[in-house]
Design an enzyme around this catalytic site. Structure first.
Site, PDB file in Angstrom:
ATOM      1  CB  SER A   1       2.747   2.898  -8.468  1.00 17.21           C
ATOM      2  OG  SER A   1       1.352   2.837  -8.587  1.00 17.21           O
TER       3      SER A   1
ATOM      4  CB  CYS B   1      -2.986  -5.395  -4.340  1.00 17.40           C
ATOM      5  SG  CYS B   1      -4.655  -5.161  -3.762  1.00 17.40           S
TER       6      CYS B   1
ATOM      7  CE  LYS C   1      -3.731   4.446  -5.582  1.00 16.00           C
ATOM      8  NZ  LYS C   1      -2.946   3.943  -4.437  1.00 16.00           N
ATOM      9  CB  ALA C   2      -2.942   0.646  -8.451  1.00 14.34           C
TER      10      ALA C   2
HETATM   11  C1  LIG Z   1       0.358   6.040   0.027  1.00 14.56           C
HETATM   12  C2  LIG Z   1       0.938   4.961  -0.817  1.00 14.56           C
HETATM   13  C3  LIG Z   1       0.210   4.427  -1.875  1.00 14.56           C
HETATM   14  C4  LIG Z   1       0.730   3.415  -2.661  1.00 14.56           C
HETATM   15  N1  LIG Z   1       0.001   2.929  -3.718  1.00 14.56           N
HETATM   16  C5  LIG Z   1       0.547   1.986  -4.528  1.00 14.56           C
HETATM   17  C6  LIG Z   1      -0.139   1.533  -5.680  1.00 14.56           C
HETATM   18  O1  LIG Z   1      -1.232   1.987  -6.004  1.00 14.56           O
HETATM   19  N2  LIG Z   1       0.439   0.568  -6.463  1.00 14.56           N
HETATM   20  C7  LIG Z   1       1.668   0.051  -6.156  1.00 14.56           C
HETATM   21  O2  LIG Z   1       2.160  -0.810  -6.868  1.00 14.56           O
HETATM   22  N3  LIG Z   1       2.352   0.492  -5.076  1.00 14.56           N
HETATM   23  C8  LIG Z   1       1.823   1.437  -4.267  1.00 14.56           C
HETATM   24  N4  LIG Z   1       2.545   1.887  -3.183  1.00 14.56           N
HETATM   25  C9  LIG Z   1       3.880   1.330  -2.919  1.00 14.56           C
HETATM   26  C10 LIG Z   1       4.986   2.236  -3.472  1.00 14.56           C
HETATM   27  O3  LIG Z   1       4.887   2.375  -4.869  1.00 14.56           O
HETATM   28  C11 LIG Z   1       6.382   1.699  -3.106  1.00 14.56           C
HETATM   29  O4  LIG Z   1       6.545   0.421  -3.690  1.00 14.56           O
HETATM   30  C12 LIG Z   1       6.589   1.565  -1.611  1.00 14.56           C
HETATM   31  O5  LIG Z   1       5.951   2.607  -0.935  1.00 14.56           O
HETATM   32  C13 LIG Z   1       8.066   1.532  -1.218  1.00 14.56           C
HETATM   33  O6  LIG Z   1       8.728   2.711  -1.605  1.00 14.56           O
HETATM   34  P1  LIG Z   1       8.933   3.978  -0.624  1.00 14.56           P
HETATM   35  O7  LIG Z   1       9.483   3.460   0.646  1.00 14.56           O
HETATM   36  O8  LIG Z   1       9.847   4.897  -1.367  1.00 14.56           O
HETATM   37  O9  LIG Z   1       7.569   4.576  -0.428  1.00 14.56           O
HETATM   38  C14 LIG Z   1       2.026   2.907  -2.378  1.00 14.56           C
HETATM   39  C15 LIG Z   1       2.758   3.446  -1.322  1.00 14.56           C
HETATM   40  C16 LIG Z   1       2.240   4.462  -0.544  1.00 14.56           C
HETATM   41  C17 LIG Z   1       3.072   4.991   0.587  1.00 14.56           C
END
Ligand SMILES: Cc1cc2nc3c(=O)[nH]c(=O)nc-3n(C[C@H](O)[C@H](O)[C@H](O)COP(=O)(O)O)c2cc1C
Ligand SMILES: Cc1cc2nc3c(=O)[nH]c(=O)nc-3n(C[C@H](O)[C@H](O)[C@H](O)COP(=O)(O)OP(=O)(O)OC[C@H]3O[C@@H](n4cnc5c(N)ncnc54)[C@H](O)[C@@H]3O)c2cc1C
Ligand SMILES: Cc1cc2nc3c(=O)[nH]c(=O)nc-3n(C[C@H](O)[C@H](O)[C@H](O)COP(=O)(O)OP(=O)(O)OC[C@H]3O[C@@H](n4cnc5c(N)ncnc54)[C@H](O)[C@@H]3O)c2cc1C
Ligand SMILES: Cc1cc2nc3c(=O)[nH]c(=O)nc-3n(C[C@H](O)[C@H](O)[C@H](O)COP(=O)(O)O)c2cc1C
Ligand code: FES
Ligand code: FES
EC number: 1.3.-.-
Lengths: 259, 313, 313, 259
Positions: free
Chosen positions: C21, C130, C45-46
Site C-alpha cells: 500500500s 499511521c 493506497k490508504a
Molecule cells: C511512499 C510510501 C507510502 C506509503 N503509504 C502507505 C499507506 O498509505 N498505507 C500503508 O499501510 N502503508 C504505506 N506505506 C508502507 C508500505 O506499505 C510498507 O509497509 C513499507 O514501506 C515497508 O515495505 P517496503 O520496505 O517494501 O517499502 C508506504 C510506504 C511508502 C514508501
C-alpha cells in the site's frame, strides 16, 4: 604490525568453478611473515557491503611486494571482489591473527597438510616454507568435486599430493580421512585448515603427536576487539574460558579449542 | 583543537568522538593501531558482576547497510575489569566510560558501585537495552518505571555521573528518557541496537546462533536521529549520540538533531582508524565552515541558537 | 504457476506477490507499464473518509539502504476511491486489498463499512500504524487494547476479511499481534515503516517538511524478519510480510520467517517492473530447487515441516 | 511510452565546476518527443543509493538514438554518475512527465527562455525546437558564478543570450529578473525552469500573456504512483486539489500550481 592499505590488483583469474586467484601488490606484504595468517578485505569504498571479508594469505612474494589469495566467489562481497581487474585497488587490513608454527616441524620430519575446499589456500605458503626448512610434506586436499579443485599441480611440486572429492570425480571418493586411510598416510606433524567437520574427524584420527588446525568464524572487527569470533577451550568447554579466532587463532594446536 | 573540547557531566573531553561500547573491547587491540590518547573518551565493553562467555557463534551477520550482533555481553567480569583492564587502559590520557550491565537490579548496583570507585572511571553508561536479562526481560529498557527505579538505585551507589543508554525498541522514547531523568540520570547515550534477524537460506535457520540480534550501522541512523531530535527537546540531559556514524556529515547530523557528543560503533569494523580520522576531519570541517565550537551545532534542527546547557566552558 | 497459488482468508491469489500500500497508488500508473493481472493482488493506497492532501513537501528522503516518507495519507477520499478508483482497477483480474485509515475509531469503521461493500474488494488492510491520527496519537498501533478494540469494531461492519497492518515501533510485537487476533483479525500484514528522520546539513533542518517520516526499504528488513519470526510462532493468523523486499532471496527469507505471502513497497521505485520480475523468478527458483509449493517454506526457520494453516488448497 | 533500459554512455565530460554533460545511447531515445520531459536514473545496480535521480533531457538526437543530460554532481547519486565513462551503462527510466508545449508559441512570435542553474538544461532542446518552428528565442540564464555557467555559446547560436550571476562574474550582477530589467526584454511567451524563488519572481513580473514553468520536487516513483511530489493548485491553495510534479508536470502553465 597491522596496517591498512589500498593495495593494487596485479592479476585476478578464475582457477576453478567460482574459485579465483587474486594477487595484490603493496607495502603491507613486508609485514607478512608467517603462513596461515589472513587479511581482512573491504571490497569497495562504499557502505555496502558493510563488513570486511577475512581471506587467508595463500602465498607471499616479499621480494616483489606481492601476495596471493584464493577464494570462492559466493556471497555479495566475494562476488564484488571477483569483479576487480588489474590496476583496481582493494582496501586490505592485515596481516591478522597467528599462523601455522613452522618451527614445530623439525628438518627431516614429515608433515601432513590436510585442506578442505577454501581451507586449502593457506597450506600452500605453509608447504613452501616447510620444504625450505627441509621438512617433507604430504598434501591431502578435499573438494566437493573436480570442477572446484585447484592447485593440485602446485602442491605436487612440493610433495606427494592426494585428492579426495565427495563425488569421486578426482582422487579418492569421499573425504580427506578416506584418502588418509586408503594410502595409509603417516607423518610426524599435522597442519590442517577446512570445515569444522573435517577438523573434528582429523582430531579423532590421532594421526600425529603434534597438530595445528586453522578455524573459520564469522567476524566483526577481525582484530580481537568485538568478541564476535570466540570459541570455547577443550579445558573448559562450557565455561568462560575462550579463544578469539581472529587474534588468538585462526591457527590453534590440536586439543586447545572445542570444535 | 579547542573548538572540539567538550564538557559533559563528569567528563572533560579533548573532542566529542569516542568508540561505542562493545565495538572496541577494552582498548587493547586498537592501542596497537593508534595512540588511544587522541580519542575523546572510550566506552568500554559491558561489564557484568561475573565473567560471561556470551552466546554461541555465529554472533554476527551482515544486513543491508547494517549488521546484527548477538555477542551476549561476553566479558571477563567485574573483578578483572576493575583489576586489570581499566588500570591498563589508564596509561592513556583518555577518559573511561564504563558500560554497566546485569540481569537484575542488584547486579547493576553491585557493578556500578565497584566500578565507579575505580579512580580511572569518569562516568558510567547504564546498559538497559540488553536482550539477555533474566528478571523482567527487556523491561529495564522498555518500561519507564522499571528504568527509573534502576537508574535511581544505581545513582545511589555511583561515585561518578551516570549516563543511561536507551533502547530504540520502544514506542515512546521521550517517555523513557524522562523516566530516567526523573530517576536522576546525568546524561543519555542513544541509541542501542534495534532487534533484528537474518535467516540463512541454505539452512533455513537464523544465521545467529542466538536467532535474534541487535541491528547497528548506517541502516539505523534515521531512527537514531529521530529519537535524539525528540528527546533533546524534551529533557535537559546531554546526549551522547550513536547509531550508524561513519562520516563527519553523520556527526553533524547527530549534533543538529540534539547530540552533545557522539560515539562510533560498527564503523570501527570497516575501518579501525575511523575515530582518529573523524576527529581530524571534524576539526577541519569546523575551521572551513567558521564554526567556533562544535557545541554551537547541538540542536540546530529545532533550536535557532543551537546553544545548549552542555558545552565547552 | 500452481506452485505459487496462495489461499488466504478472502483471497485466492495466483501468486503471493503484491505491491504494498502507498507504493502503487491505485494501479493506474503501473498499468501503463505492465498488465496488472499478473500480480497476486494489489494493496491500494490508504483511503480515508474525506479526501486528504497530506503533508507539505518534501515528502521523501533517502537514507542508507532505505528511504523516509511522510506522504500523510494523501488520497481522494472514500467516495472517489469506491466510485472511481476501485471500479477502474476491477478491469484487471487481480484481487484488491483496500488499505483503511482514519483519525478515530468512527472513521475507520465508516471507511471499512463502505469499502468492504464494494463488490471488487476482497479484503481490508487496517492501517493502524499511521503517525497522523488525531485521537490517541499513534495509540492505535502501539497500545494493544486500543488496537483490539478498533479491530473488533471494524470486523463488526466489514463484509470481507480484515488484515491488520502492524507497526514496528513497539517493544512487544507479539502482544500487538495477539491483541488484534483477539479482536477478530483474519490476518496480519507487517511491517509498516519505522519512524525516522534525516537532517539537511545545508539548512540544518529536517529534510522532510513533516520532520519525521517512515523508514522503509532494505535497511528495515532485519526488523521485519525478526517480528514475523516472533509473531508467526505465537498466533495462528496468516501473515503478509513486507519491509525491504527486493529480491527472490528476500521473499524466501520472509517465508522462512513465517510469512504466507509478501508485499513489495519501496523496491517499486527503484525498479517499477520488480513485481512481475519477482513473480517469474520465484517460480523459476521453486522449480530449480524442487519445491512443490511456496507455502512449504512458511515458517521453515522455526518449524521443521514448514507447513502452516494457510496454503494452496 | 515509459521504458526502462540500460543505456550506454557515449561520452561524459565536465563542462563547468561540478557540472557534467552526459550523452547516452539506446532505444529509449525513440520515445523522446518533447522538450522538458525527464528521465529517472539509477546510478548503479546496487542497493545504495536506493532511489532514482530525476534529470532533465537537455538535447535529443533521435537519428543517432542519443540524448544528452547536464547535471551537477553534488550528492551521493550524482557523484557516482559522474564516474561513468564511455562504454559503461546506466539504468534509465523514461521519458517521464509532460514537457514544454512548443505549439503554444506561434511561428514569428518571440519566446523568452529563462533558466536558473541546473534548470537551464531542458531549455536547450526547447530552444532548438522553437527555432525550428520559426519562433524567435531570447535566453536569460542565471548562475551563481561564472565558474558554474555552461552552454552560453550553444544558446547564443540559437538566439540572443543574456547571463546573470549572483557574484557578477558573468553578465548582469544579480538575478535573471535583473537582466530582464536591464535589457528591457520583451516576449510573447515565457518558458522557464529553475529554483522556485526564481519562478515566483518571474510569475510576479507578468512579462508575457502565456508562460510555462518547470518545477523540481523530491521524488519517489517518478511516475505518479506514490504522491511524493505533489503541489497545491493556485485555485485551491490549501485544499485537496493537487498536481503531481512527476506525471502532471514537471511543466505547468503559469498560474496553475501554487509556488
Ligand atoms: C511512499 C510510501 C507510502 C506509503 N503509504 C502507505 C499507506 O498509505 N498505507 C500503508 O499501510 N502503508 C504505506 N506505506 C508502507 C508500505 O506499505 C510498507 O509497509 C513499507 O514501506 C515497508 O515495505 P517496503 O520496505 O517494501 O517499502 C508506504 C510506504 C511508502 C514508501
Ligand atoms: C580466518 C579466515 C580465513 C579465510 N580464508 C578464506 C580463503 O582463503 N578463501 C576463501 O574463499 N574463504 C576464506 N574464508 C571464508 C570467507 O571469509 C567467506 O567465504 C567470506 O567472508 C564470505 O563472504 P561473501 O561476501 O561471499 O558472503 P556473504 O554471505 O555476503 O557474507 C556476509 C557476512 O558473513 C561473513 N561470512 C559468510 N560466510 C563466512 C565464512 N564461511 N567464514 C567467515 N565469515 C563468513 C562474511 O565475512 C560477511 O561478514 C576465510 C574465513 C576466515 C574466518
Ligand atoms: C524533473 C526534474 C528535473 C531535474 N533536472 C535536472 C537536471 O537536468 N540537472 C541537474 O543537475 N539536476 C536536475 N534535477 C535535480 C536533481 O534531480 C537532483 O540534483 C538530484 O536528484 C540530486 O541527487 P544527488 O545524488 O546529487 O543528491 P542526494 O542528496 O544524494 O539525493 C538524495 C535524494 O534526494 C533527491 N534530491 C536531492 N536534491 C534534489 C532536487 N533538487 N530535486 C529533486 N530531488 C532531489 C534525490 O533525487 C535523491 O532521491 C532535476 C529534478 C527534477 C525533479
Ligand atoms: C558487536 C557489537 C557489540 C556491542 N556491545 C555492546 C555492549 O556491550 N554494551 C552496549 O551498551 N552496547 C553495545 N553495542 C551497541 C553499540 O555500542 C551502539 O550503541 C550501537 O551499535 C549503535 O551504534 P553503531 O551503529 O555506530 O554501531 C554493541 C554493538 C555491536 C555492533
Ligand atoms: S572478529 Fe572481533 S574479536 Fe574476532
Ligand atoms: S514521484 Fe511518485 S507521484 Fe511523483
Amino acid at each position: 604490525m597491522i596496517k591498512k592499505e589500498w593495495m593494487t590488483v596485479l592479476s585476478q583469474k578464475s582457477i576453478a568453478k567460482n574459485i579465483y586467484e587474486l594477487t595484490l601488490e603493496g607495502e603491507l606484504v613486508q609485514e607478512m611473515n608467517e603462513p596461515g595468517r589472513f587479511v581482512h578485505l573491504k571490497v569497495n569504498g562504499q557502505m555496502m557491503p558493510l563488513l570486511r571479508r577475512p581471506i587467508s594469505i595463500a602465498s607471499i612474494d616479499q621480494a616483489n611486494s606481492r601476495f596471493t589469495m584464493i577464494y570462492r566467489a559466493e556471497g555479495e562481497g566475494t562476488k564484488l571482489l571477483a569483479e576487480k581487474k588489474a590496476g583496481d585497488t582493494v582496501d586490505v587490513l592485515g596481516p591478522l591473527g597467528n599462523g601455522f608454527p613452522i618451527e614445530e616441524a623439525q628438518p627431516g620430519e614429515t608433515a601432513i597438510l590436510v585442506g578442505g575446499g577454501i581451507g586449502v589456500p593457506p597450506l600452500y605458503e605453509l608447504s613452501k616454507r616447510l620444504n625450505e626448512r627441509g621438512v617433507k610434506t604430504i598434501h591431502v586436499l578435499g573438494f566437493q568435486s573436480a570442477n572446484v579443485a585447484f592447485y593440485m599441480e602446485k602442491f605436487s611440486e612440493l610433495g606427494e599430493t592426494y585428492a579426495a572429492t565427495v563425488d569421486g570425480t578426482l582422487g579418492t571418493k569421499g573425504f580427506v580421512t578416506d584418502a588418509i586411510h586408503q594410502y595409509n598416510l603417516q607423518a610426524d606433524i599435522l597442519y590442517s585448515c577446512g570445515p569444522v567437520s573435517m577438523l573434528k574427524a582429523l582430531e579423532g584420527l590421532h594421526l600425529t603427536k603434534k597438530g595445528f588446525i586453522s578455524l573459520e568464524e564469522r567476524m566483526g572487527c577481525g582484530i580481537g576487539a568485538c568478541f564476535a569470533c570466540v570459541c570455547h577451550t577443550q579445558n573448559d568447554p562450557t565455561g568462560t574460558e575462550y579463544r578469539k579466532v581472529c587474534s588468538d587463532g585462526p591457527v590453534f594446536p590440536i586439543g586447545e579449542v572445542a570444535l | 583543537m579547542s573548538r572540539l573540547q567538550t564538557k559533559l557531566p563528569g567528563l572533560t573531553l579533548k573532542n566529542p568522538i569516542m568508540p561505542a561500547s562493545g565495538c572496541f573491547g577494552f582498548g587493547r587491540e586498537f592501542s596497537g593501531l593508534y595512540d588511544l590518547s587522541v580519542l575523546g573518551a572510550i566506552m568500554i565493553k559491558a561489564t557484568t558482576e561475573e565473567p560471561r562467555f556470551g552466546n554461541p557463534t555465529p554472533r554476527v551477520a551482515e544486513t543491508p547497510g547494517g549488521m546484527l550482533n548477538a555477542i551476549g555481553l561476553q566479558n571477563p567480569g567485574l573483578e578483572k575489569v576493575v583489576g586489570n583492564e581499566i588500570p591498563w587502559l589508564s596509561q592513556f590520557d583518555v577518559p573511561i566510560i564504563a558500560n554497566v550491565a546485569g540481569s537484575q537490579v542488584e547486579d547493576y548496583v553491585e557493578v556500578a558501585r565497584t566500578i565507579s570507585k575505580s579512580e580511572y572511571v569518569q562516568a558510567l553508561e547504564l546498559n538497559i537495552s540488553c536482550p539477555n536479562v533474566k528478571t523482567g526481560g527487556i523491561a529495564f529498557g522498555t518500561v519507564p518505571e522499571t528504568a527509573k527505579h534502576l537508574t535511581k538505585k544505581v545513582k545511589e551507589v555511583s561515585d561518578v555521573p551516570v549516563y543511561v543508554k536507551l533502547s530504540p525498541n520502544v514506542s515512546n522514547i521521550v517517555e523513557m528518557a524522562k523516566a530516567v531523568e526523573d530517576g536522576g540520570a546525568d546524561g543519555l547515550t542513544m541509541i542501542n541496537t534495534l532487534l533484528g534477524m537474518r535467516i540463512d537460506l541454505k539452512t533455513g535457520k537464523p544465521i545467529l546462533a542466538n536467532r535474534t540480534g541487535g541491528l547497528s550501522g548506517p541502516a539505523i541512523k534515521p531512527v537514531a536521529i529521530r529519537m535524539i531530535y525528540e528527546v533533546s527537546q524534551q529533557t535537559t540531559l546531554p546526549i551522547i549520540g550513536m547509531g550508524g556514524i561513519s562520516t563527519v556529515e553523520d556527526i553533524l547530523e547527530f549534533y543538529m538533531a540534539g547530540a552533545s557528543a557522539v560515539a562510533v560503533g560498527t564503523a570501527n569494523f570497516a575501518n579501525p582508524f575511523i575515530c582518529p580520522e573523524l576527529i581530524e576531519e571534524l576539526d577541519a570541517y569546523l575551521i572551513e565552515h567558521n564554526i567556533d565550537h562544535i557545541s554551537d551545532l547541538t540542536g540546530r534542527s529545532w533550536n535557532k541558537d543551537g546553544k545548549r546547557t552542555y558545552h565547552c566552558s
